[in-house]
Motif scaffolding. Structure first.
Motif, mmCIF file in Angstrom:
data_model
loop_
_atom_site.group_PDB
_atom_site.id
_atom_site.type_symbol
_atom_site.label_atom_id
_atom_site.label_comp_id
_atom_site.label_asym_id
_atom_site.label_seq_id
_atom_site.Cartn_x
_atom_site.Cartn_y
_atom_site.Cartn_z
ATOM 1 N N LEU A 39 0.890 -1.159 0.000
ATOM 2 C CA LEU A 39 0.000 0.000 0.000
ATOM 3 C C LEU A 39 0.928 1.208 0.000
ATOM 4 O O LEU A 39 1.643 1.444 0.974
ATOM 5 C CB LEU A 39 -0.902 0.008 1.233
ATOM 6 C CG LEU A 39 -1.832 1.216 1.381
ATOM 7 C CD1 LEU A 39 -2.782 1.321 0.190
ATOM 8 C CD2 LEU A 39 -2.619 1.110 2.675
ATOM 9 N N SER A 77 -6.239 1.563 -7.428
ATOM 10 C CA SER A 77 -6.429 2.765 -6.638
ATOM 11 C C SER A 77 -7.417 2.461 -5.519
ATOM 12 O O SER A 77 -8.393 1.736 -5.722
ATOM 13 C CB SER A 77 -6.983 3.881 -7.528
ATOM 14 O OG SER A 77 -7.357 4.985 -6.756
ATOM 15 N N CYS A 78 -7.160 2.994 -4.360
ATOM 16 C CA CYS A 78 -8.078 2.748 -3.241
ATOM 17 C C CYS A 78 -8.643 4.069 -2.739
ATOM 18 O O CYS A 78 -8.958 4.207 -1.572
ATOM 19 C CB CYS A 78 -7.396 1.969 -2.128
ATOM 20 S SG CYS A 78 -5.955 2.775 -1.437
ATOM 21 N N ALA A 135 -12.093 3.520 -1.183
ATOM 22 C CA ALA A 135 -12.202 2.630 -0.022
ATOM 23 C C ALA A 135 -11.539 3.275 1.188
ATOM 24 O O ALA A 135 -10.525 3.940 1.057
ATOM 25 C CB ALA A 135 -11.513 1.303 -0.322
ATOM 26 N N VAL A 187 -8.343 -1.291 3.507
ATOM 27 C CA VAL A 187 -7.228 -1.759 2.681
ATOM 28 C C VAL A 187 -6.094 -2.272 3.569
ATOM 29 O O VAL A 187 -5.531 -3.330 3.312
ATOM 30 C CB VAL A 187 -6.731 -0.638 1.743
ATOM 31 C CG1 VAL A 187 -5.538 -1.108 0.927
ATOM 32 C CG2 VAL A 187 -7.850 -0.175 0.825
#
Length: 121
Positions: free
Chosen positions: A51, A101-102, A105, A110
């Motif tokens: 991440l 892509s987060c 969220a 994540v």
């Protein structure tokens, strides 16, 4: 991001925690060079999850290329005997990668997903 080992070989078997810990250190240093931040890292015998928060000026492909290239060189050098049992030809990672892509969220979701990856001992 998700990186898988070449041929999906379990190159980190038997020393997974040690290799993943070293891999995280290397990738953290690479991210710093790009003014990016490795916020979470985990993996298994044949892949790693990252991440990463990086600034808009950074090209994702260049960041990935550097992350994979630098970590491959160091891991193949530092764990040469072990890695050679599973991989050959100067490669560690597969040529492909997954990047998602987060932005939509929650970051906690994540992070929780990455933390819950089964990390063999």
């Amino acid at each position: 991001m998700v990186f898988v080992t070449k041929y999906r070989r379990r190159a980190m078997t038997d020393v997974t925690d040690e290799v993943l810990t070293r891999c995280e250190e290397i990738m953290r240093e690479v991210c710093e060079g790009f003014e990016a931040e490795l916020r979470q890292f985990n993996g298994e015998e044949d892949h790693g999850h990252l991440l990463v928060h990086y600034p808009p000026k950074v090209q994702l492909s260049k960041l990935v290329n550097s992350l994979k290239g630098v970590s491959s060189r160091y891991l193949r050098k530092e764990y040469a005997t072990h890695v050679r049992r599973f991989l050959w030809g100067g490669h560690f990672w597969s040529g492909s990668y997954f990047a998602g892509s987060c932005g939509g969220a929650p970051l906690t979701v994540v992070r929780q997903y990455i933390e819950n990856q089964r990390r063999p001992v």
